[in-house]
Design an enzyme around this catalytic site. Sequence first.
Site, PDB file in Angstrom:
ATOM      1  N   LYS A   1      -7.483  -9.632  -6.250  1.00  5.68           N
ATOM      2  CA  LYS A   1      -5.613 -10.207  -6.195  1.00  5.68           C
ATOM      3  C   LYS A   1      -5.673 -10.960  -4.811  1.00  5.68           C
ATOM      4  CE  LYS A   1      -4.019  -5.683  -8.016  1.00  5.68           C
ATOM      5  NZ  LYS A   1      -3.458  -4.484  -8.225  1.00  5.68           N
TER       6      LYS A   1
ATOM      7  N   ALA B   1      -3.874  -5.357  -2.296  1.00  4.74           N
ATOM      8  CA  ALA B   1      -3.851  -3.737  -2.213  1.00  4.74           C
ATOM      9  C   ALA B   1      -4.408  -3.175  -4.038  1.00  4.74           C
ATOM     10  CB  ALA B   1      -2.285  -3.188  -1.698  1.00  4.74           C
ATOM     11  N   ASP B   2      -4.526  -2.434  -4.131  1.00  2.77           N
ATOM     12  CA  ASP B   2      -4.562  -1.550  -5.186  1.00  2.77           C
ATOM     13  C   ASP B   2      -4.831  -0.660  -4.725  1.00  2.77           C
ATOM     14  OD1 ASP B   2      -5.226  -1.351  -8.163  1.00  2.77           O
ATOM     15  OD2 ASP B   2      -6.706  -0.774  -7.467  1.00  2.77           O
ATOM     16  N   THR B   3      -3.838   1.004  -5.334  1.00  2.71           N
ATOM     17  CA  THR B   3      -3.881   2.512  -5.523  1.00  2.71           C
ATOM     18  C   THR B   3      -4.425   2.555  -7.044  1.00  2.71           C
ATOM     19  OG1 THR B   3      -2.178   2.126  -3.936  1.00  2.71           O
ATOM     20  CG2 THR B   3      -2.577   3.796  -4.715  1.00  2.71           C
TER      21      THR B   3
END
Length: 205
Positions: free
Chosen positions: A52, A67-69
Amino acid sequence: MPQIVLASASPRRAELLAQIGVDFTVSPAHIDETPRRLESPTDYVIRMAREKALAIYREGDGVVIGADTSVVLGDRILGKPPSVEAAAAMLDLLSGSVHQVLTAVAVVCRGDCRVRLVTTDVSFRQLAPPEVAAYVATGEPMDKAGGYGIQGLGGVFVDRLQGSYSAVVGLPLEQTAELLADAGCPVWRGWNNNNVSKIDNGETQ
């Protein structure tokens, strides 16, 4: 300081970044988020955050945050539910159990991409079917990994948390601040400009 870009459309990440006084613009990254075959949840989350950030970064552009969750139960990634039925099924899986929330944050500066991963253990109390149905009916689970939002109505389901609350919301603030400092953008430099007054007034970018 260099221009800072948040490569995410998440209003929750924007609110968290504004909370610590960062002056930034938003440019969501559009990438393929399909997990690879045999890819572990940890590798997936790190890869997503990195991709990203790199998708938005252009040479000389300054600093880009990605960011990634992911919500993980066992070795299963619980993404955003595609339907109300899927949301209810996810909540039934999480009911009375402990799951992990993996959040990776990546910062790109001068072509160098650095990533931090934060793992938080979240314990759900036993959920009653009527409250699951009522929660799903609010629509809140539909754009949330794992089908719940800890910062919203879903917070009443959590009886214990070990780790970073902000990471569960979507952006680990301590690690984000560290990465920005490494990129030459310590967050405290913005604490005496207009961002602070925006936060005090309840405004976000």
